[in-house]
Design a protein around this motif. Structure first.
Motif, PDB file in Angstrom:
ATOM      1  N   ARG A   2       0.878  -1.174   0.000  1.00 14.07           N
ATOM      2  CA  ARG A   2       0.000   0.000   0.000  1.00 14.07           C
ATOM      3  C   ARG A   2       0.916   1.225   0.000  1.00 14.07           C
ATOM      4  N   ASP A  17      -0.788   0.738  10.386  1.00 17.25           N
ATOM      5  CA  ASP A  17      -0.985   2.181  10.525  1.00 17.25           C
ATOM      6  C   ASP A  17       0.346   2.920  10.596  1.00 17.25           C
ATOM      7  N   THR A 163      -6.507   2.608  -6.856  1.00 20.15           N
ATOM      8  CA  THR A 163      -6.771   3.637  -5.863  1.00 20.15           C
ATOM      9  C   THR A 163      -8.213   4.113  -6.048  1.00 20.15           C
ATOM     10  N   VAL A 191      -4.708   5.753  -0.807  1.00 17.94           N
ATOM     11  CA  VAL A 191      -3.463   4.996  -1.012  1.00 17.94           C
ATOM     12  C   VAL A 191      -3.512   4.367  -2.396  1.00 17.94           C
ATOM     13  N   ARG A 266     -15.248   5.790  -0.074  1.00 18.38           N
ATOM     14  CA  ARG A 266     -14.805   4.562   0.599  1.00 18.38           C
ATOM     15  C   ARG A 266     -14.844   3.426  -0.406  1.00 18.38           C
ATOM     16  N   ASP A 268     -13.696  -0.776  -0.870  1.00 20.58           N
ATOM     17  CA  ASP A 268     -13.173  -1.998  -0.241  1.00 20.58           C
ATOM     18  C   ASP A 268     -11.704  -2.179  -0.599  1.00 20.58           C
ATOM     19  N   GLN A 269     -10.910  -2.583   0.364  1.00 22.53           N
ATOM     20  CA  GLN A 269      -9.494  -2.934   0.207  1.00 22.53           C
ATOM     21  C   GLN A 269      -8.601  -1.753  -0.193  1.00 22.53           C
ATOM     22  N   ILE A 270      -9.186  -0.565  -0.362  1.00 24.06           N
ATOM     23  CA  ILE A 270      -8.387   0.623  -0.688  1.00 24.06           C
ATOM     24  C   ILE A 270      -8.430   1.598   0.481  1.00 24.06           C
ATOM     25  N   GLY A 271      -9.623   1.949   0.932  1.00 28.29           N
ATOM     26  CA  GLY A 271      -9.698   2.823   2.094  1.00 28.29           C
ATOM     27  C   GLY A 271     -10.716   3.923   1.937  1.00 28.29           C
ATOM     28  N   GLU A 272     -10.527   4.930   2.761  1.00 27.46           N
ATOM     29  CA  GLU A 272     -11.529   5.988   2.881  1.00 27.46           C
ATOM     30  C   GLU A 272     -10.826   7.340   2.984  1.00 27.46           C
ATOM     31  N   MET A 273     -11.424   8.350   2.404  1.00 30.14           N
ATOM     32  CA  MET A 273     -10.908   9.705   2.590  1.00 30.14           C
ATOM     33  C   MET A 273     -12.069  10.688   2.510  1.00 30.14           C
TER      34      MET A 273
END
Ligand code: MN
Length: 292
Positions: A2, A17, A163, A191, A266, A268-273
């Motif tokens: 990542r 993290d 991403t 990411v 959001r 899956d498997q990538i993330g949230e911002m």
């Protein structure tokens, strides 16, 4: 892996993290044009052993760094129009939509200005036009090596990683490439996940929230043109280079954003911002030349 970019064009790997800096493993290059990202992608296979060795080193907490777009200075930002069937029906139902809406089979792909890219800590700035601006949430992916006229069967070999992106859109009569290319209209992140980490990119749930309220909730399984077709098609039009960014199209649930909104992506498997929205203070002297 990542990958993140942070604190003024530093390159890092996210381990849990913790951010582990790998900036020194990539040739620094000039501050302008900022080619370090494209070179890191192009040379990633060669760099990988040194990066993996570095992962045993201590890092710094993710919360202590300021993330930037994990894609920097791509030669192209290639976008898919209406690539989910439910979004075709939705767009056709808007009473102000005067044209007939087709799917991607009819439109092919289009280009956004790469200069519209911003990162997770930036703000979407809406120009001073009395018109509707919409959010779109999209799975995005990055090309890993030069691709020209590749087959769908071979296309995934050319994908570097995945991403998230928002494709912010001004409504009106101008060409898509104008309406979607204002500065700040392509938030990217948080990411960049290398291809080996996501077994099937066509099973990812993706959501978009405005001020915490769910607006878009879909799954990449419903993409009309999946990633191999997007890569193959585009590569038969234009040579693709390492670092080139694709955004795969938005599902249903598209709606307006206004200044002071907070928009959350959001995947899956990538993330949230979460990205803020502001009114752009810069003068825009062409409003009278456009049709509301
Ligand atoms: Mn879009």
């Amino acid at each position: 892996m990542r990958l993140v970019i942070y604190n003024g064009a530093k390159l890092g790997v996210l381990r849990g993290d913790t951010v582990i800096d790998i900036t020194d493993l990539v040739e620094a290059g000039p501050s302008w044009p900022p080619t370090f990202f494209v070179r890191a992608v192009a040379e990633f296979d060669r760099l990988r052993p040194a990066i993996e060795a570095r992962l045993a080193s201590p890092g710094r907490p993710l919360v202590s760094v300021k993330l930037e777009s994990p894609v920097v200075f791509p030669s192209k930002l290639i976008a898919a129009p209406v690539n989910y069937r439910a979004h075709i029906d939705e767009a056709q139902s808007w009473e102000w939509m005067k044209e007939e809406i087709h799917g991607i089979d009819k439109y092919g792909v289009f280009l956004k200005a790469p200069s519209s890219i911003i990162g997770p800590n930036d703000v979407i700035e809406l120009p001073p036009l009395d018109r509707r601006f919409d959010h779109e949430v999209e799975l995005a992916f990055v090309i890993g090596k030069r691709a020209r006229q590749v087959s769908e069967a071979d296309a995934m070999d050319y994908v570097f990683g995945y991403t998230g992106a928002m494709d912010i859109t001004l409504r009106g009569t101008e060409d898509r490439s104008t309406r979607k290319s204002f500065d700040t209209f392509t938030p990217v992140g948080p990411v960049l996940v290398t291809r080996d980490e996501i077994a099937d990119p066509h099973t990812l749930g993706l959501q978009l929230f405005v001020n915490g309220q769910l607006r878009q909730d879909a799954n990449t399984r419903d993409l009309i043109w999946k990633i191999p077709k997007l890569v193959s098609y585009a590569s038969h039009v234009m040579t693709l280079y390492p670092g080139d960014l694709f955004i795969t199209g938005t599902p249903e649930g598209v709606g307006p954003i206004v200044p002071d909104d907070r928009v959350t992506l959001r995947i899956d498997q990538i993330g949230e911002m979460t990205i803020g929205v502001a009114a752009r203070v810069a003068h825009f002297p062409f409003a009278g030349q456009t049709t509301p």
